[in-house]
Design a protein around this motif. Structure first.
Motif, PDB file in Angstrom:
ATOM      1  N   PRO A 142     -46.709 -16.323  50.096  1.00 25.41           N
ATOM      2  CA  PRO A 142     -45.608 -17.214  49.739  1.00 25.41           C
ATOM      3  C   PRO A 142     -45.925 -18.143  48.575  1.00 25.41           C
ATOM      4  CG  PRO A 142     -46.780 -18.146  51.583  1.00 25.41           C
ATOM      5  CD  PRO A 142     -47.512 -16.873  51.208  1.00 25.41           C
ATOM      6  N   ALA A 143     -47.196 -18.173  48.123  1.00 34.02           N
ATOM      7  CA  ALA A 143     -47.614 -19.130  47.083  1.00 34.02           C
ATOM      8  C   ALA A 143     -47.162 -20.533  47.477  1.00 34.02           C
ATOM      9  CB  ALA A 143     -47.085 -18.702  45.717  1.00 34.02           C
ATOM     10  N   SER A 144     -46.513 -21.261  46.568  1.00 36.26           N
ATOM     11  CA  SER A 144     -46.184 -22.670  46.832  1.00 36.26           C
ATOM     12  C   SER A 144     -45.040 -22.876  47.819  1.00 36.26           C
ATOM     13  CB  SER A 144     -45.858 -23.388  45.526  1.00 36.26           C
ATOM     14  OG  SER A 144     -47.044 -23.711  44.835  1.00 36.26           O
ATOM     15  N   VAL A 145     -44.392 -21.813  48.254  1.00 35.69           N
ATOM     16  CA  VAL A 145     -43.442 -21.970  49.365  1.00 35.69           C
ATOM     17  C   VAL A 145     -44.196 -22.437  50.616  1.00 35.69           C
ATOM     18  CG1 VAL A 145     -41.884 -20.666  50.894  1.00 35.69           C
ATOM     19  CG2 VAL A 145     -41.680 -20.445  48.425  1.00 35.69           C
ATOM     20  N   SER A 146     -45.517 -22.275  50.611  1.00 35.68           N
ATOM     21  CA  SER A 146     -46.359 -22.830  51.682  1.00 35.68           C
ATOM     22  C   SER A 146     -46.130 -24.329  51.854  1.00 35.68           C
ATOM     23  CB  SER A 146     -47.837 -22.580  51.383  1.00 35.68           C
ATOM     24  OG  SER A 146     -48.135 -21.208  51.228  1.00 35.68           O
ATOM     25  N   LYS A 147     -45.759 -25.007  50.775  1.00 33.99           N
ATOM     26  CA  LYS A 147     -45.558 -26.456  50.849  1.00 33.99           C
ATOM     27  C   LYS A 147     -44.417 -26.835  51.781  1.00 33.99           C
ATOM     28  CE  LYS A 147     -47.483 -27.507  46.269  1.00 33.99           C
ATOM     29  NZ  LYS A 147     -47.935 -26.171  45.861  1.00 33.99           N
ATOM     30  N   LEU A 148     -43.493 -25.907  52.045  1.00 36.84           N
ATOM     31  CA  LEU A 148     -42.444 -26.174  53.028  1.00 36.84           C
ATOM     32  C   LEU A 148     -43.052 -26.375  54.410  1.00 36.84           C
ATOM     33  CD1 LEU A 148     -39.688 -23.604  51.973  1.00 36.84           C
ATOM     34  CD2 LEU A 148     -39.705 -26.066  51.546  1.00 36.84           C
ATOM     35  N   TYR A 149     -44.096 -25.612  54.730  1.00 35.10           N
ATOM     36  CA  TYR A 149     -44.760 -25.758  56.027  1.00 35.10           C
ATOM     37  C   TYR A 149     -45.482 -27.098  56.116  1.00 35.10           C
ATOM     38  CZ  TYR A 149     -43.921 -20.790  56.966  1.00 35.10           C
ATOM     39  OH  TYR A 149     -43.334 -19.558  57.192  1.00 35.10           O
TER      40      TYR A 149
ATOM     41  N   GLY B 235     -52.017 -25.875  52.653  1.00 33.95           N
ATOM     42  CA  GLY B 235     -50.620 -26.277  52.546  1.00 33.95           C
ATOM     43  C   GLY B 235     -50.078 -26.169  51.144  1.00 33.95           C
ATOM     44  N   SER B 236     -50.972 -26.047  50.157  1.00 39.77           N
ATOM     45  CA  SER B 236     -50.537 -25.964  48.762  1.00 39.77           C
ATOM     46  C   SER B 236     -50.101 -24.560  48.370  1.00 39.77           C
ATOM     47  CB  SER B 236     -51.668 -26.401  47.832  1.00 39.77           C
ATOM     48  OG  SER B 236     -52.762 -25.490  47.908  1.00 39.77           O
ATOM     49  N   GLY B 237     -50.716 -23.547  48.991  1.00 39.76           N
ATOM     50  CA  GLY B 237     -50.473 -22.172  48.583  1.00 39.76           C
ATOM     51  C   GLY B 237     -51.425 -21.694  47.516  1.00 39.76           C
ATOM     52  N   LEU B 238     -52.381 -22.536  47.104  1.00 39.28           N
ATOM     53  CA  LEU B 238     -53.384 -22.097  46.137  1.00 39.28           C
ATOM     54  C   LEU B 238     -54.287 -21.015  46.719  1.00 39.28           C
ATOM     55  CD1 LEU B 238     -54.629 -25.362  44.367  1.00 39.28           C
ATOM     56  CD2 LEU B 238     -53.248 -23.534  43.386  1.00 39.28           C
ATOM     57  N   THR B 239     -54.424 -20.997  48.047  1.00 40.46           N
ATOM     58  CA  THR B 239     -55.211 -19.952  48.694  1.00 40.46           C
ATOM     59  C   THR B 239     -54.401 -18.660  48.682  1.00 40.46           C
ATOM     60  OG1 THR B 239     -54.391 -20.970  50.744  1.00 40.46           O
ATOM     61  CG2 THR B 239     -56.682 -21.361  50.168  1.00 40.46           C
ATOM     62  N   THR B 240     -54.901 -17.670  47.976  1.00 39.66           N
ATOM     63  CA  THR B 240     -54.139 -16.434  47.797  1.00 39.66           C
ATOM     64  C   THR B 240     -54.054 -15.613  49.076  1.00 39.66           C
ATOM     65  OG1 THR B 240     -56.138 -15.299  47.014  1.00 39.66           O
ATOM     66  CG2 THR B 240     -54.724 -16.304  45.350  1.00 39.66           C
ATOM     67  N   GLU B 241     -54.811 -16.000  50.109  1.00 41.62           N
ATOM     68  CA  GLU B 241     -54.760 -15.276  51.381  1.00 41.62           C
ATOM     69  C   GLU B 241     -53.584 -15.702  52.263  1.00 41.62           C
ATOM     70  OE1 GLU B 241     -59.012 -15.807  49.989  1.00 41.62           O
ATOM     71  OE2 GLU B 241     -57.279 -17.112  50.339  1.00 41.62           O
ATOM     72  N   ASN B 242     -52.884 -16.775  51.898  1.00 42.11           N
ATOM     73  CA  ASN B 242     -51.743 -17.204  52.702  1.00 42.11           C
ATOM     74  C   ASN B 242     -50.748 -16.052  52.867  1.00 42.11           C
ATOM     75  OD1 ASN B 242     -52.862 -19.754  52.714  1.00 42.11           O
ATOM     76  ND2 ASN B 242     -50.963 -20.793  52.157  1.00 42.11           N
ATOM     77  N   ARG B 243     -50.232 -15.903  54.083  1.00 39.99           N
ATOM     78  CA  ARG B 243     -49.243 -14.874  54.348  1.00 39.99           C
ATOM     79  C   ARG B 243     -48.195 -15.391  55.335  1.00 39.99           C
ATOM     80  NH1 ARG B 243     -51.663 -13.194  50.753  1.00 39.99           N
ATOM     81  NH2 ARG B 243     -52.532 -11.099  50.343  1.00 39.99           N
ATOM     82  N   THR B 244     -46.949 -15.084  55.059  1.00 40.43           N
ATOM     83  CA  THR B 244     -45.864 -15.294  56.001  1.00 40.43           C
ATOM     84  C   THR B 244     -44.794 -14.271  55.668  1.00 40.43           C
ATOM     85  OG1 THR B 244     -44.397 -16.941  57.014  1.00 40.43           O
ATOM     86  CG2 THR B 244     -44.630 -17.033  54.625  1.00 40.43           C
ATOM     87  N   SER B 245     -43.664 -14.365  56.313  1.00 41.86           N
ATOM     88  CA  SER B 245     -42.585 -13.409  56.095  1.00 41.86           C
ATOM     89  C   SER B 245     -41.312 -14.150  55.723  1.00 41.86           C
ATOM     90  CB  SER B 245     -42.338 -12.583  57.357  1.00 41.86           C
ATOM     91  OG  SER B 245     -41.875 -13.415  58.413  1.00 41.86           O
ATOM     92  N   ALA B 246     -40.352 -13.412  55.160  1.00 40.39           N
ATOM     93  CA  ALA B 246     -39.042 -14.009  54.875  1.00 40.39           C
ATOM     94  C   ALA B 246     -38.397 -14.487  56.162  1.00 40.39           C
ATOM     95  CB  ALA B 246     -38.154 -12.986  54.167  1.00 40.39           C
ATOM     96  N   GLN B 247     -38.581 -13.724  57.231  1.00 44.73           N
ATOM     97  CA  GLN B 247     -38.068 -14.148  58.531  1.00 44.73           C
ATOM     98  C   GLN B 247     -38.718 -15.439  58.984  1.00 44.73           C
ATOM     99  OE1 GLN B 247     -37.760 -11.288  61.975  1.00 44.73           O
ATOM    100  NE2 GLN B 247     -39.363 -12.609  62.819  1.00 44.73           N
ATOM    101  N   GLY B 248     -40.046 -15.562  58.759  1.00 44.76           N
ATOM    102  CA  GLY B 248     -40.746 -16.774  59.152  1.00 44.76           C
ATOM    103  C   GLY B 248     -40.276 -17.985  58.383  1.00 44.76           C
TER     104      GLY B 248
END
Length: 480
Positions: free
Chosen positions: A63-70, A360-373
């Motif tokens: 999700p890249a920086s969409v992680s910041k929503l979490y 929480g920034s999304g700088l970690t390229t291993e972050n994963r989620t789904s559109a549903q999530g």
């Protein structure tokens, strides 16, 4: 027609169906799949849960920086919109009759993600109000909660010795100015002279400045290159290029190698500017002040609702990761532990599904989620009336958001959609978007589109994602 032929015909039909039949509402976004990109997408109405369109909505993608929503949602749920982080000056010493603090002065970092120079100046004023005129001991910068946090991304690891950016600042609970040095570059009195470089924060720069900027004739262009390099713990900012006569001051921001040391340099300079000399200089510490320490001055940061505006509107990596670190109650917390707190938050959202959130920034390229999530997160926040106004306020409206690249599509997309974007270019391209929309009849909806490339896909511009997204969302908005 015999039954076997009907089955065979149905299978062949699925193979040759156009994108519009497979994408289910995301006909234009689906075309990215034919270029080799992996796509996950989903859009839903929030009042009844009706799905308006989706593409592999459960697919795990970066999700890249969409992680910041979490990070923002978890912070709001934990503390509420009006929470403030407090930074204190404490001591175990005593103030003698001459106003000299006999002992050390300790700045206890409270994890304020937006602690600024002006806040440090308020602390200096607080000391003066207590009658302090000097400090006989040492100024100690205590980052006992966390810091410097071990780097787990390439950019932050490299920034320990060199940086040409502001976004790669290291993390500390006692950092100031987002872990960034700032200088202003101004022209000399006439062409041919060296430019002037002054600190944005203190009378004299609190780091070494290697000034290689020349002044050129009026009407010329500003051309500046800046890099912070560190040797034996000393930060040096090398600035080269040119500025024309008559130009306004040009600010330059570069991350520091050690945020707590940066805070020490800055606060020590401000104390001396305020007439409070510190005999022992400064040091940093990762242990808490003694239980017997008493407060001399404190400053409360901005409320969380204002912090989230900056975190989301400007996609501030430093703020998102500091907020995530603050979610962990233990001291000496790591970014991985902060990620676990975010994952636990995601797991508690109805209908979310699995997630891997190392930051929480999304700088970690291993972050994963789904559109549903992402949609489950957006729906959960929509259903929290005490938190939703603050959460949605951090998203950008394409018509007037601070990021100009989102100003795509027609009037409907520009004024009916609120979004957060995410971008990565290495090790593969990521263009992600999540947010809300309002239909023509005023109904609320949420959407998420995650587009991931690979080693073989070409560079992906934002127009290649936002333009088709605008067409797809416009159709959904107009239909409802």
């Amino acid at each position: 027609m015999s039954r076997p032929f009907v089955v065979l015909f149905s299978i062949l039909a699925l193979v040759v169906l156009p994108h519009s039949a497979i994408a289910g509402g995301f006909e234009h976004i689906a075309r990215l799949t034919s270029q080799g990109y992996t796509v996950g997408a989903q859009a839903q109405l929030l009042d009844n849960g009706e799905v308006l369109g989706e593409i592999a909505a459960e697919r795990q993608l970066s999700p890249a920086s969409v992680s910041k929503l979490y990070a923002s949602a978890a912070a709001l749920e934990r503390w509420g919109p009006q929470h403030r982080f407090t930074t204190r000056l404490v001591t175990t010493g005593n103030i003698d009759a001459q106003g000299i603090l006999q002992g050390d002065l300790v700045l206890e970092g409270g994890g304020d993600p937006a602690l600024a120079t002006e806040d440090l100046w308020h602390l200096v004023q607080g000391l003066r109000q207590q009658g302090v005129t000097a400090v006989s001991g040492t100024l100690v910068i205590s980052q006992w909660r966390y810091g410097p946090v071990e780097c787990i991304t390439t950019d932050r690891c490299e920034s320990q010795v060199r940086s040409a950016h502001a976004y790669d600042a290291r993390l500390s609970s006692a950092a100031v100015n987002y872990g960034n040095w700032c200088v202003s570059v101004m022209p000399g009195a006439r062409a041919g002279l060296a430019a002037r470089i002054v600190s944005c924060d203190t009378l004299e720069p609190a780091l070494v400045v290697d000034n290689q900027v020349t002044t050129v004739a009026a009407g010329g262009k500003v051309r500046l290159n800046a890099e912070r390099v560190t040797h034996e713990g000393v930060d040096t900012l090398r600035v080269s290029g040119q500025v024309p006569v008559g130009s306004v001051p040009y600010p330059v921001y570069r991350s520091s190698s050690d945020p707590a040391r940066q805070t020490g340099h800055t606060l020590l300079a401000l104390l001396e500017q305020g007439g409070l000399m510190v005999s022992g200089g400064f040091s940093t510490s990762d242990t808490p002040p003694p239980a017997t320490a008493r407060p001399l001055a404190s400053v409360e940061g901005k409320p969380l609702q204002e912090l989230l505006l900056r975190t989301l509107n400007y996609s501030n990596n430093f703020m998102a990761d500091v907020l995530s670190l603050n979610l962990v109650d233990e001291s000496r917390v790591s970014l991985a532990e902060a990620g676990q707190a975010l994952e636990a938050f995601a797991e508690g959202l109805p209908g979310h599904g699995p997630a891997t959130l190392l930051s929480g920034s999304g700088l970690t390229t291993e972050n994963r989620t789904s559109a549903q999530g992402v949609n489950a997160l957006l729906k959960a926040m929509y259903q929290r009336p005490a938190l939703f106004p603050t959460f949605v306020a951090g998203l950008q409206l394409p018509a007037n958001g601070p990021m100009r690249f989102i100003r795509r599509g027609g009037e409907t997309f520009q004024s009916h959609v609120m979004l957060k974007t995410g971008t990565l270019n290495q090790p593969f391209a990521v263009r992600s978007v999540g947010g809300y929309f309002r239909t023509r009849s005023g109904r609320w909806g949420s959407f998420s589109v995650l587009v991931n490339g690979n080693a073989k896909t070409p560079y992906l511009s934002w127009s290649e994602v936002l333009d088709p997204l605008a067409e797809d969302l416009t159709a959904m908005i107009d239909a409802h």
